[in-house]
Design a protein around this motif. Structure first.
Motif, PDB file in Angstrom:
ATOM      1  N   TYR A 152     -67.815 -70.412 -63.973  1.00 31.27           N
ATOM      2  CA  TYR A 152     -67.703 -71.201 -65.203  1.00 31.27           C
ATOM      3  C   TYR A 152     -66.240 -71.567 -65.367  1.00 31.27           C
ATOM      4  CZ  TYR A 152     -68.206 -72.342 -70.170  1.00 31.27           C
ATOM      5  OH  TYR A 152     -68.206 -72.976 -71.388  1.00 31.27           O
ATOM      6  N   PHE A 153     -65.926 -72.846 -65.238  1.00 26.30           N
ATOM      7  CA  PHE A 153     -64.536 -73.259 -65.146  1.00 26.30           C
ATOM      8  C   PHE A 153     -64.254 -74.512 -65.957  1.00 26.30           C
ATOM      9  CE2 PHE A 153     -66.913 -75.545 -62.047  1.00 26.30           C
ATOM     10  CZ  PHE A 153     -66.242 -76.726 -61.741  1.00 26.30           C
ATOM     11  N   GLY A 154     -62.971 -74.693 -66.259  1.00 28.92           N
ATOM     12  CA  GLY A 154     -62.551 -75.832 -67.042  1.00 28.92           C
ATOM     13  C   GLY A 154     -61.631 -76.761 -66.277  1.00 28.92           C
ATOM     14  N   MET A 155     -61.658 -78.006 -66.697  1.00 29.75           N
ATOM     15  CA  MET A 155     -60.782 -79.036 -66.142  1.00 29.75           C
ATOM     16  C   MET A 155     -60.050 -79.688 -67.308  1.00 29.75           C
ATOM     17  SD  MET A 155     -63.804 -80.497 -63.782  1.00 29.75           S
ATOM     18  CE  MET A 155     -64.970 -79.783 -64.933  1.00 29.75           C
ATOM     19  N   VAL A 156     -58.814 -80.123 -67.075  1.00 29.87           N
ATOM     20  CA  VAL A 156     -58.104 -80.828 -68.123  1.00 29.87           C
ATOM     21  C   VAL A 156     -58.853 -82.130 -68.400  1.00 29.87           C
ATOM     22  CG1 VAL A 156     -55.867 -79.764 -67.678  1.00 29.87           C
ATOM     23  CG2 VAL A 156     -56.472 -81.869 -66.494  1.00 29.87           C
ATOM     24  N   PHE A 157     -58.937 -82.490 -69.649  1.00 32.66           N
ATOM     25  CA  PHE A 157     -59.770 -83.616 -70.038  1.00 32.66           C
ATOM     26  C   PHE A 157     -59.330 -84.919 -69.383  1.00 32.66           C
ATOM     27  CE2 PHE A 157     -61.667 -86.759 -72.874  1.00 32.66           C
ATOM     28  CZ  PHE A 157     -62.963 -86.294 -72.899  1.00 32.66           C
ATOM     29  N   TYR A 182     -60.937 -84.824 -65.787  1.00 33.41           N
ATOM     30  CA  TYR A 182     -62.217 -84.180 -65.544  1.00 33.41           C
ATOM     31  C   TYR A 182     -63.217 -85.058 -64.795  1.00 33.41           C
ATOM     32  CZ  TYR A 182     -65.285 -86.526 -68.898  1.00 33.41           C
ATOM     33  OH  TYR A 182     -66.058 -87.438 -69.537  1.00 33.41           O
ATOM     34  N   GLN A 183     -63.192 -86.378 -64.991  1.00 28.04           N
ATOM     35  CA  GLN A 183     -64.214 -87.210 -64.356  1.00 28.04           C
ATOM     36  C   GLN A 183     -64.169 -87.123 -62.833  1.00 28.04           C
ATOM     37  OE1 GLN A 183     -63.352 -90.850 -66.529  1.00 28.04           O
ATOM     38  NE2 GLN A 183     -65.345 -90.692 -67.526  1.00 28.04           N
ATOM     39  N   GLU A 184     -62.993 -87.241 -62.270  1.00 32.97           N
ATOM     40  CA  GLU A 184     -62.853 -87.155 -60.815  1.00 32.97           C
ATOM     41  C   GLU A 184     -63.196 -85.754 -60.314  1.00 32.97           C
ATOM     42  OE1 GLU A 184     -59.451 -87.879 -57.391  1.00 32.97           O
ATOM     43  OE2 GLU A 184     -58.824 -87.588 -59.464  1.00 32.97           O
ATOM     44  N   ALA A 185     -62.654 -84.737 -60.989  1.00 31.97           N
ATOM     45  CA  ALA A 185     -62.881 -83.358 -60.556  1.00 31.97           C
ATOM     46  C   ALA A 185     -64.341 -82.950 -60.732  1.00 31.97           C
ATOM     47  CB  ALA A 185     -61.961 -82.411 -61.309  1.00 31.97           C
ATOM     48  N   ALA A 186     -64.947 -83.338 -61.835  1.00 33.24           N
ATOM     49  CA  ALA A 186     -66.349 -82.985 -62.074  1.00 33.24           C
ATOM     50  C   ALA A 186     -67.258 -83.672 -61.071  1.00 33.24           C
ATOM     51  CB  ALA A 186     -66.754 -83.345 -63.498  1.00 33.24           C
ATOM     52  N   SER A 187     -66.978 -84.923 -60.756  1.00 36.57           N
ATOM     53  CA  SER A 187     -67.776 -85.639 -59.767  1.00 36.57           C
ATOM     54  C   SER A 187     -67.725 -84.938 -58.414  1.00 36.57           C
ATOM     55  CB  SER A 187     -67.269 -87.079 -59.648  1.00 36.57           C
ATOM     56  OG  SER A 187     -67.980 -87.766 -58.653  1.00 36.57           O
ATOM     57  N   MET A 230     -57.225 -79.863 -74.501  1.00 38.13           N
ATOM     58  CA  MET A 230     -58.656 -80.003 -74.513  1.00 38.13           C
ATOM     59  C   MET A 230     -59.150 -79.955 -73.066  1.00 38.13           C
ATOM     60  SD  MET A 230     -60.580 -82.794 -76.651  1.00 38.13           S
ATOM     61  CE  MET A 230     -62.098 -83.509 -76.296  1.00 38.13           C
ATOM     62  N   SER A 231     -60.275 -79.304 -72.866  1.00 39.45           N
ATOM     63  CA  SER A 231     -60.799 -79.193 -71.514  1.00 39.45           C
ATOM     64  C   SER A 231     -62.279 -79.559 -71.480  1.00 39.45           C
ATOM     65  CB  SER A 231     -60.586 -77.785 -70.956  1.00 39.45           C
ATOM     66  OG  SER A 231     -61.423 -76.867 -71.618  1.00 39.45           O
ATOM     67  N   TYR A 232     -62.755 -79.763 -70.273  1.00 43.09           N
ATOM     68  CA  TYR A 232     -64.145 -80.055 -70.009  1.00 43.09           C
ATOM     69  C   TYR A 232     -64.627 -78.955 -69.082  1.00 43.09           C
ATOM     70  CZ  TYR A 232     -68.212 -82.598 -68.252  1.00 43.09           C
ATOM     71  OH  TYR A 232     -69.476 -82.971 -67.906  1.00 43.09           O
ATOM     72  N   ASP A 233     -65.722 -78.298 -69.420  1.00 45.79           N
ATOM     73  CA  ASP A 233     -66.209 -77.155 -68.659  1.00 45.79           C
ATOM     74  C   ASP A 233     -67.474 -77.485 -67.880  1.00 45.79           C
ATOM     75  OD1 ASP A 233     -64.185 -75.711 -69.880  1.00 45.79           O
ATOM     76  OD2 ASP A 233     -65.488 -74.968 -71.470  1.00 45.79           O
ATOM     77  N   LEU A 234     -67.603 -76.822 -66.741  1.00 49.94           N
ATOM     78  CA  LEU A 234     -68.828 -76.870 -65.941  1.00 49.94           C
ATOM     79  C   LEU A 234     -69.222 -75.449 -65.572  1.00 49.94           C
ATOM     80  CD1 LEU A 234     -68.364 -79.746 -63.325  1.00 49.94           C
ATOM     81  CD2 LEU A 234     -69.795 -79.751 -65.365  1.00 49.94           C
ATOM     82  N   ALA A 235     -70.493 -75.268 -65.345  1.00 47.01           N
ATOM     83  CA  ALA A 235     -71.018 -74.003 -64.843  1.00 47.01           C
ATOM     84  C   ALA A 235     -71.744 -74.288 -63.535  1.00 47.01           C
ATOM     85  CB  ALA A 235     -71.973 -73.376 -65.850  1.00 47.01           C
ATOM     86  N   VAL A 236     -71.505 -73.440 -62.554  1.00 50.67           N
ATOM     87  CA  VAL A 236     -72.171 -73.542 -61.260  1.00 50.67           C
ATOM     88  C   VAL A 236     -72.720 -72.162 -60.943  1.00 50.67           C
ATOM     89  CG1 VAL A 236     -71.819 -73.976 -58.794  1.00 50.67           C
ATOM     90  CG2 VAL A 236     -70.647 -75.405 -60.487  1.00 50.67           C
TER      91      VAL A 236
END
Length: 119
Positions: free
Chosen positions: A83-88, A91-96, A1-7
């Motif tokens: 548009y990239f994904g992080m392992v769930f 994700y909190q540290e990487a997304a921040s 499962m991943s968490y995605d962000l778009a920049v």
């Protein structure tokens, strides 16, 4: 499962609904496999992420070395959109960190799961 962000590069949308429209349009235009070269600002953003955590190679066995869900990360960038994904689990540290870098770079950061602007 991943968490995605778009920049992306561009004008800040006027709210979450407008950001969803911009993201959908950019995704349709740039992420369709056409292989558009990332802009310099997007490339610099990706370089900042992989400077913090290592990029993954297709044969990487150490899944815990990086929060990215695939690699090389630059493959998720096209034109003004990344548009990239992080392992769930990470994700909190990487997304921040990604949000902070986007903000300081004048880029727009959007959470497509929640449909909301983060910068």
């Amino acid at each position: 499962m991943s968490y995605d962000l778009a920049v992306w590069e561009g004008e800040r949308p006027d709210g979450d609904a407008a950001a969803r429209v911009v993201f959908t349009d950019l995704h349709g235009e740039f992420m369709g496999g056409r292989g558009v070269e990332p802009t310099a600002r997007i490339r610099t953003f990706v370089e900042a992420l992989v400077a913090r955590w290592p990029d993954l190679s297709p044969d990487d066995e150490d899944e815990d070395a990086s929060p990215w869900s695939d690699g090389p990360l630059i493959r998720n960038a096209s034109g003004p959109l990344f548009y990239f994904g992080m392992v769930f689990s990470r994700y909190q540290e990487a997304a921040s960190y990604a949000v902070d870098v986007a903000r300081s770079s004048g880029l727009i950061c959007f959470d497509p799961q929640d449909g909301r602007l983060l910068t």
